[in-house]
Design a protein around this motif. Structure first.
Motif, PDB file in Angstrom:
ATOM      1  N   VAL A   1       0.835  -1.197   0.000  1.00 22.11           N
ATOM      2  CA  VAL A   1       0.000   0.000   0.000  1.00 22.11           C
ATOM      3  C   VAL A   1       0.875   1.254   0.000  1.00 22.11           C
ATOM      4  CG1 VAL A   1      -1.630   1.351   1.370  1.00 22.11           C
ATOM      5  CG2 VAL A   1      -1.979  -1.100   1.096  1.00 22.11           C
ATOM      6  N   ILE A   2       1.894   1.278   0.856  1.00 24.19           N
ATOM      7  CA  ILE A   2       2.780   2.434   0.953  1.00 24.19           C
ATOM      8  C   ILE A   2       3.519   2.663  -0.360  1.00 24.19           C
ATOM      9  CG2 ILE A   2       4.797   3.381   2.129  1.00 24.19           C
ATOM     10  CD1 ILE A   2       2.228   3.382   3.770  1.00 24.19           C
ATOM     11  N   VAL A   3       4.025   1.588  -0.949  1.00 20.78           N
ATOM     12  CA  VAL A   3       4.757   1.705  -2.215  1.00 20.78           C
ATOM     13  C   VAL A   3       3.856   2.266  -3.312  1.00 20.78           C
ATOM     14  CG1 VAL A   3       5.868   0.388  -4.068  1.00 20.78           C
ATOM     15  CG2 VAL A   3       6.463  -0.066  -1.681  1.00 20.78           C
ATOM     16  N   LEU A   4       2.640   1.747  -3.411  1.00 16.14           N
ATOM     17  CA  LEU A   4       1.717   2.214  -4.444  1.00 16.14           C
ATOM     18  C   LEU A   4       1.354   3.684  -4.236  1.00 16.14           C
ATOM     19  CD1 LEU A   4      -0.643  -0.897  -4.738  1.00 16.14           C
ATOM     20  CD2 LEU A   4       0.982  -0.081  -6.451  1.00 16.14           C
ATOM     21  N   ILE A   5       1.140   4.091  -2.987  1.00  8.63           N
ATOM     22  CA  ILE A   5       0.823   5.494  -2.706  1.00  8.63           C
ATOM     23  C   ILE A   5       2.004   6.388  -3.086  1.00  8.63           C
ATOM     24  CG2 ILE A   5       0.434   7.167  -0.849  1.00  8.63           C
ATOM     25  CD1 ILE A   5      -1.300   5.100   0.541  1.00  8.63           C
ATOM     26  N   LEU A   6       3.225   5.982  -2.738  1.00  8.95           N
ATOM     27  CA  LEU A   6       4.403   6.793  -3.030  1.00  8.95           C
ATOM     28  C   LEU A   6       4.643   6.922  -4.528  1.00  8.95           C
ATOM     29  CD1 LEU A   6       6.939   5.614  -0.286  1.00  8.95           C
ATOM     30  CD2 LEU A   6       5.797   7.828  -0.462  1.00  8.95           C
ATOM     31  N   VAL A   7       4.595   5.805  -5.237  1.00 11.68           N
ATOM     32  CA  VAL A   7       4.858   5.837  -6.674  1.00 11.68           C
ATOM     33  C   VAL A   7       3.790   6.645  -7.404  1.00 11.68           C
ATOM     34  CG1 VAL A   7       5.072   4.445  -8.775  1.00 11.68           C
ATOM     35  CG2 VAL A   7       6.135   3.671  -6.656  1.00 11.68           C
ATOM     36  N   LEU A   8       2.531   6.418  -7.058  1.00  6.37           N
ATOM     37  CA  LEU A   8       1.451   7.147  -7.711  1.00  6.37           C
ATOM     38  C   LEU A   8       1.522   8.638  -7.376  1.00  6.37           C
ATOM     39  CD1 LEU A   8      -0.964   6.959  -9.543  1.00  6.37           C
ATOM     40  CD2 LEU A   8      -2.379   6.338  -7.573  1.00  6.37           C
ATOM     41  N   SER A   9       1.898   8.973  -6.144  1.00  5.39           N
ATOM     42  CA  SER A   9       2.037  10.378  -5.758  1.00  5.39           C
ATOM     43  C   SER A   9       3.141  11.054  -6.562  1.00  5.39           C
ATOM     44  CB  SER A   9       2.335  10.492  -4.266  1.00  5.39           C
ATOM     45  OG  SER A   9       1.268  10.003  -3.490  1.00  5.39           O
ATOM     46  N   MET A  10       4.257  10.368  -6.718  1.00  8.50           N
ATOM     47  CA  MET A  10       5.369  10.928  -7.497  1.00  8.50           C
ATOM     48  C   MET A  10       4.970  11.114  -8.957  1.00  8.50           C
ATOM     49  SD  MET A  10       8.496   8.721  -5.843  1.00  8.50           S
ATOM     50  CE  MET A  10       9.682   9.286  -7.068  1.00  8.50           C
ATOM     51  N   GLN A  11       4.206  10.172  -9.477  1.00  4.62           N
ATOM     52  CA  GLN A  11       3.776  10.305 -10.865  1.00  4.62           C
ATOM     53  C   GLN A  11       2.842  11.483 -11.045  1.00  4.62           C
ATOM     54  OE1 GLN A  11       1.020   7.689 -12.565  1.00  4.62           O
ATOM     55  NE2 GLN A  11       1.861   7.842 -14.621  1.00  4.62           N
ATOM     56  N   VAL A  12       1.901  11.644 -10.114  1.00  2.64           N
ATOM     57  CA  VAL A  12       0.958  12.764 -10.199  1.00  2.64           C
ATOM     58  C   VAL A  12       1.690  14.090 -10.067  1.00  2.64           C
ATOM     59  CG1 VAL A  12      -0.958  13.905  -9.038  1.00  2.64           C
ATOM     60  CG2 VAL A  12      -1.030  11.439  -9.403  1.00  2.64           C
ATOM     61  N   LEU A  13       2.623  14.183  -9.135  1.00  2.00           N
ATOM     62  CA  LEU A  13       3.342  15.436  -8.918  1.00  2.00           C
ATOM     63  C   LEU A  13       4.219  15.802 -10.101  1.00  2.00           C
ATOM     64  CD1 LEU A  13       4.302  15.076  -5.143  1.00  2.00           C
ATOM     65  CD2 LEU A  13       2.598  16.611  -6.157  1.00  2.00           C
ATOM     66  N   THR A  14       4.877  14.833 -10.716  1.00  4.19           N
ATOM     67  CA  THR A  14       5.659  15.146 -11.916  1.00  4.19           C
ATOM     68  C   THR A  14       4.735  15.577 -13.049  1.00  4.19           C
ATOM     69  OG1 THR A  14       5.647  12.790 -12.539  1.00  4.19           O
ATOM     70  CG2 THR A  14       7.586  13.603 -11.374  1.00  4.19           C
ATOM     71  N   GLY A  15       3.523  15.042 -13.078  1.00  4.69           N
ATOM     72  CA  GLY A  15       2.560  15.444 -14.099  1.00  4.69           C
ATOM     73  C   GLY A  15       2.111  16.884 -13.934  1.00  4.69           C
ATOM     74  N   LEU A  16       2.067  17.368 -12.702  1.00  5.16           N
ATOM     75  CA  LEU A  16       1.654  18.751 -12.465  1.00  5.16           C
ATOM     76  C   LEU A  16       2.619  19.744 -13.103  1.00  5.16           C
ATOM     77  CD1 LEU A  16       0.543  18.652  -8.705  1.00  5.16           C
ATOM     78  CD2 LEU A  16      -0.929  18.850 -10.710  1.00  5.16           C
ATOM     79  N   TYR A  17       3.903  19.363 -13.180  1.00 10.31           N
ATOM     80  CA  TYR A  17       4.920  20.269 -13.705  1.00 10.31           C
ATOM     81  C   TYR A  17       5.328  19.927 -15.136  1.00 10.31           C
ATOM     82  CZ  TYR A  17       5.406  21.469  -8.774  1.00 10.31           C
ATOM     83  OH  TYR A  17       5.155  21.862  -7.490  1.00 10.31           O
ATOM     84  N   ALA A  18       4.654  18.934 -15.715  1.00  6.70           N
ATOM     85  CA  ALA A  18       5.081  18.424 -17.020  1.00  6.70           C
ATOM     86  C   ALA A  18       4.882  19.446 -18.135  1.00  6.70           C
ATOM     87  CB  ALA A  18       4.323  17.137 -17.361  1.00  6.70           C
ATOM     88  N   TYR A  19       5.844  19.483 -19.021  1.00  5.84           N
ATOM     89  CA  TYR A  19       5.804  20.382 -20.175  1.00  5.84           C
ATOM     90  C   TYR A  19       6.768  19.836 -21.216  1.00  5.84           C
ATOM     91  CZ  TYR A  19       7.170  24.372 -23.096  1.00  5.84           C
ATOM     92  OH  TYR A  19       7.464  25.177 -24.157  1.00  5.84           O
ATOM     93  N   ASN A  20       6.378  19.885 -22.470  1.00  8.20           N
ATOM     94  CA  ASN A  20       7.339  19.590 -23.522  1.00  8.20           C
ATOM     95  C   ASN A  20       7.029  20.465 -24.729  1.00  8.20           C
ATOM     96  OD1 ASN A  20       5.193  18.326 -24.912  1.00  8.20           O
ATOM     97  ND2 ASN A  20       5.690  16.339 -23.993  1.00  8.20           N
ATOM     98  N   ASP A  21       7.747  20.246 -25.811  1.00 18.06           N
ATOM     99  CA  ASP A  21       7.601  21.101 -26.986  1.00 18.06           C
ATOM    100  C   ASP A  21       6.300  20.857 -27.731  1.00 18.06           C
ATOM    101  OD1 ASP A  21      10.054  22.225 -26.439  1.00 18.06           O
ATOM    102  OD2 ASP A  21      11.150  20.757 -27.656  1.00 18.06           O
ATOM    103  N   VAL A  22       5.607  19.782 -27.398  1.00 15.56           N
ATOM    104  CA  VAL A  22       4.377  19.438 -28.113  1.00 15.56           C
ATOM    105  C   VAL A  22       3.151  19.910 -27.346  1.00 15.56           C
ATOM    106  CG1 VAL A  22       2.992  17.550 -29.044  1.00 15.56           C
ATOM    107  CG2 VAL A  22       5.495  17.458 -29.174  1.00 15.56           C
ATOM    108  N   ALA A  23       3.157  19.661 -26.040  1.00 15.41           N
ATOM    109  CA  ALA A  23       1.950  19.974 -25.255  1.00 15.41           C
ATOM    110  C   ALA A  23       2.332  20.502 -23.885  1.00 15.41           C
ATOM    111  CB  ALA A  23       1.088  18.726 -25.092  1.00 15.41           C
ATOM    112  N   ARG A  24       1.630  21.526 -23.459  1.00 17.85           N
ATOM    113  CA  ARG A  24       1.755  22.019 -22.096  1.00 17.85           C
ATOM    114  C   ARG A  24       0.740  21.245 -21.258  1.00 17.85           C
ATOM    115  NH1 ARG A  24       2.367  28.616 -22.821  1.00 17.85           N
ATOM    116  NH2 ARG A  24       4.274  28.532 -24.092  1.00 17.85           N
TER     117      ARG A  24
END
Length: 228
Positions: free
Chosen positions: A113-136
């Motif tokens: 449970v802890i591992v899944l929460i941590l990994v999913l949290s990190m994925q969501v947080l990186t998505g909040l700041y995600a940006y590339n040349d194709v899509a903001r």
């Protein structure tokens, strides 16, 4: 009374015990749907919906963390987290004939449970700041330079692969429990009821008003995080 005991013979009647409240069950199945939805929206490049699903996921993750401290007894981290060595011993003895019943998460299941929460949290947080040349993509894409944001985009994709690996392990373990130990782990998370031998203490559940208060608090925190 201890929450574990050696399993009795099959002839002993098992009694229905409520081990998961609605908040935990709604969280669990909502996350399943959100992860599937995030994958589909990413594949079809529906980025507006992808971001919205990510923000909802962030809210639910914060809600689950709050439940880990102030939720029902079986949802609290201090209740199901044990020393890693104990979880390892439990895993090594998985195929042994001696079986121990647990109310809620097993020692290894708690760490999953802890591992899944941590990994999913990190994925969501990186998505909040995600940006590339194709899509903001993320709502906070402007906080970093293009190169840094592209790194976050790569991390976002890598974390999804890692997440899917742990999800596959999770599903495989559930299947093994069904085949090897004759235990259905899906039904308790659906109905909230686990059938246990007599003698187990019923875990304490929080009321609906507290669950709602924690959820509203999670909404406020997620909103603030998305607007940093």
């Amino acid at each position: 009374m201890d929450t574990t005991s050696e399993s009795p013979s099959p002839e002993i009647e098992r009694l229905p015990v409520r081990v998961w409240d609605q908040s935990v069950r709604i969280f669990h199945w909502s996350i399943v749907g959100l992860v599937i939805g995030a994958y589909v929206t990413s594949r079809f490049n529906w980025m507006t919906w992808h971001v919205r699903l990510g923000q909802i996921t962030l809210t639910l993750l914060i809600f689950r963390i709050l439940l880990g401290f102030w939720g029902s007894e079986t949802a609290r981290f201090r209740r199901f987290l044990v020393r890693p060595s104990s979880a390892l011993i439990y895993t090594r003895r998985f195929f042994s004939h001696a079986e121990t019943k647990y109310v809620g998460h097993t020692p290894a299941g708690g760490w999953m449970v802890i591992v899944l929460i941590l990994v999913l949290s990190m994925q969501v947080l990186t998505g909040l700041y995600a940006y590339n040349d194709v899509a903001r993509v993320g709502p906070l894409f402007g906080m970093f330079s293009g190169d840094t944001s592209n790194i976050l985009v790569s991390a976002h994709g890598l974390l999804f692969t890692i997440l899917m690996t742990f999800v596959a392990i999770h599903i495989a373990v559930i299947t093994l429990y069904r085949i090897v130990k004759r235990q259905d782990l899906i039904r308790p998370m659906t109905t909230g009821i686990q059938y246990l031998p007599p003698g187990f203490r019923k875990p304490k559940m929080i009321c609906a008003s507290r669950a709602l208060s924690l959820f509203l608090f999670a909404v406020v925190i997620a909103t603030l995080v998305s607007q940093l």
